[in-house]
Motif scaffolding. Structure first.
Motif, PDB file in Angstrom:
ATOM      1  N   TYR A   9      -5.672 -16.704  -1.349  1.00  0.00           N
ATOM      2  CA  TYR A   9      -4.705 -15.659  -1.649  1.00  0.00           C
ATOM      3  C   TYR A   9      -3.727 -16.142  -2.719  1.00  0.00           C
ATOM      4  O   TYR A   9      -3.415 -17.319  -2.832  1.00  0.00           O
ATOM      5  N   ARG A 129       1.893  -2.774   5.547  1.00  0.00           N
ATOM      6  CA  ARG A 129       0.429  -2.907   5.561  1.00  0.00           C
ATOM      7  C   ARG A 129      -0.171  -1.503   5.609  1.00  0.00           C
ATOM      8  O   ARG A 129       0.218  -0.693   6.446  1.00  0.00           O
ATOM      9  N   ASP A 130      -1.097  -1.248   4.716  1.00  0.00           N
ATOM     10  CA  ASP A 130      -1.740   0.068   4.635  1.00  0.00           C
ATOM     11  C   ASP A 130      -0.706   1.180   4.483  1.00  0.00           C
ATOM     12  O   ASP A 130      -0.846   2.276   5.040  1.00  0.00           O
ATOM     13  N   ASP A 188      -3.183  -7.680   0.094  1.00  0.00           N
ATOM     14  CA  ASP A 188      -2.357  -6.480  -0.076  1.00  0.00           C
ATOM     15  C   ASP A 188      -1.259  -6.345   0.970  1.00  0.00           C
ATOM     16  O   ASP A 188      -0.527  -5.348   0.968  1.00  0.00           O
ATOM     17  N   ASP A 189      -1.121  -7.334   1.872  1.00  0.00           N
ATOM     18  CA  ASP A 189       0.054  -7.347   2.738  1.00  0.00           C
ATOM     19  C   ASP A 189       1.299  -7.540   1.875  1.00  0.00           C
ATOM     20  O   ASP A 189       1.272  -8.174   0.812  1.00  0.00           O
ATOM     21  N   TYR A 190       2.410  -6.995   2.353  1.00  0.00           N
ATOM     22  CA  TYR A 190       3.656  -7.016   1.593  1.00  0.00           C
ATOM     23  C   TYR A 190       4.770  -7.319   2.589  1.00  0.00           C
ATOM     24  O   TYR A 190       5.018  -6.549   3.518  1.00  0.00           O
ATOM     25  N   ASP A 215       5.825  -3.306  -7.520  1.00  0.00           N
ATOM     26  CA  ASP A 215       5.494  -4.706  -7.296  1.00  0.00           C
ATOM     27  C   ASP A 215       6.738  -5.426  -6.793  1.00  0.00           C
ATOM     28  O   ASP A 215       7.837  -4.861  -6.762  1.00  0.00           O
ATOM     29  N   GLN A 242       4.322 -10.441  -1.992  1.00  0.00           N
ATOM     30  CA  GLN A 242       3.033  -9.758  -2.012  1.00  0.00           C
ATOM     31  C   GLN A 242       1.896 -10.753  -1.867  1.00  0.00           C
ATOM     32  O   GLN A 242       1.956 -11.868  -2.403  1.00  0.00           O
ATOM     33  N   GLU A 244      -2.112 -11.249  -2.585  1.00  0.00           N
ATOM     34  CA  GLU A 244      -3.213 -10.699  -3.366  1.00  0.00           C
ATOM     35  C   GLU A 244      -4.412 -11.646  -3.312  1.00  0.00           C
ATOM     36  O   GLU A 244      -4.242 -12.864  -3.171  1.00  0.00           O
ATOM     37  N   ASP A 248      -7.700 -11.636  -8.246  1.00  0.00           N
ATOM     38  CA  ASP A 248      -6.990 -10.562  -8.914  1.00  0.00           C
ATOM     39  C   ASP A 248      -5.935 -11.075  -9.883  1.00  0.00           C
ATOM     40  O   ASP A 248      -5.276 -10.280 -10.551  1.00  0.00           O
TER      41      ASP A 248
END
Length: 270
Positions: A9, A129-130, A188-190, A215, A242, A244, A248
């Protein structure tokens, strides 16, 4: 594996800390060490002498944690560091009667595909999340205890006198009580770490919206400015993080071991 290896990650993070519109001193302190996989917000106890010193002691102690082989060991080390700070603050009170420095702490420690949240007090850690925001920490305050007992509605907590009375903090008692939660981490967890100066001014639905739309760099700035658009009676600190997939990354010079992070010039007294 070092904490910043993060199982492939890439961890991006940004922070803001501002004195607000009323206070003369910023008693908040912020830690961003993506190289160690450690982030934290500490809020010096409002109205107490040397709160800024206490919060700085908290983040400085966490910054001393060396990379470890497992999350459990890192969590134990973090606990030991904070207990040592607690003991030092308690001893300082004994040496200097009338001085009562203390601090909250809300920290995130990441290793591999897991992360630990470690906290005491009412600084918070959120996870988006989501597209849905949820709080990972639980306030250590009299107001939260009233909510848990069914004596206070959660929507009435902000501004309630009991919300400013903490039941746990670093330096508040001889035996420091810390709480922790360990979770799996996904791309994609924040995460958001913040002091009460943010969430007392900005609602959780707005926090969710801003994190989802921006972001980490833009979100940290947007959250700060939104808080400052209100009364901003307290210091305001945010750390946005964040997660990723490493593939990416936009620049080949970026690595999981040397992740990208953003820090603006010091705004502690601005």
């Amino acid at each position: 594996m070092k904490p910043s290896d993060a199982g492939g990650y890439l961890w991006r993070s940004a922070e803001r800390s501002h004195v607000g519109k009323v206070r003369q001193v910023n008693e908040d302190s912020v830690l961003m060490r993506p190289d160690l996989g450690i982030w934290a917000v500490a809020d010096g106890l409002g109205g107490h002498q040397c709160g800024d010193k206490a919060s700085r002691m908290v983040v400085d102690a966490l910054a001393e944690i060396a990379p470890g082989a497992d999350l459990e060991g890192l969590l134990m080390t973090a606990r030991d560091k904070l207990i040592a700070v607690n003991d030092g603050l308690i001893q300082g009170i004994a040496d200097l009667p009338g001085s009562t420095p203390g601090s909250t702490v809300a920290s995130l420690i990441a290793l591999g595909t897991t992360a630990a949240v470690l906290w005491a007090g009412d600084s918070r850690v959120y996870l988006l999340r989501d597209g849905r925001l949820r709080r990972l920490s639980k306030d250590h305050s009299q107001a939260e205890e009233l909510v848990q007992r069914g004596l206070l509605d959660r929507q009435d907590v902000v501004g309630h006198p009991a919300s400013s009375v903490l039941t746990r903090a670093v330096g508040a008692a001889g035996a420091l009580e810390l709480e922790d939660v360990v979770i799996d981490v996904f791309p994609d967890d924040y995460f958001l770490l913040c002091s009460d100066g943010l969430y007392n001014e900005v609602s959780e639905p707005r926090i969710e919206q801003l994190l989802a739309e921006h972001d980490c760099e833009s979100a940290a700035e947007a959250l700060l400015q939104l808080a400052l658009s209100g009364e901003a009676r307290d210091n305001i600190s945010v750390v946005a993080i964040q997660v990723e997939p490493e593939q990416d990354r936009a620049d080949c010079s970026e690595t999981a071991l040397n992740p990208v992070f953003f820090r603006r010039p010091d705004t502690r007294e601005s």
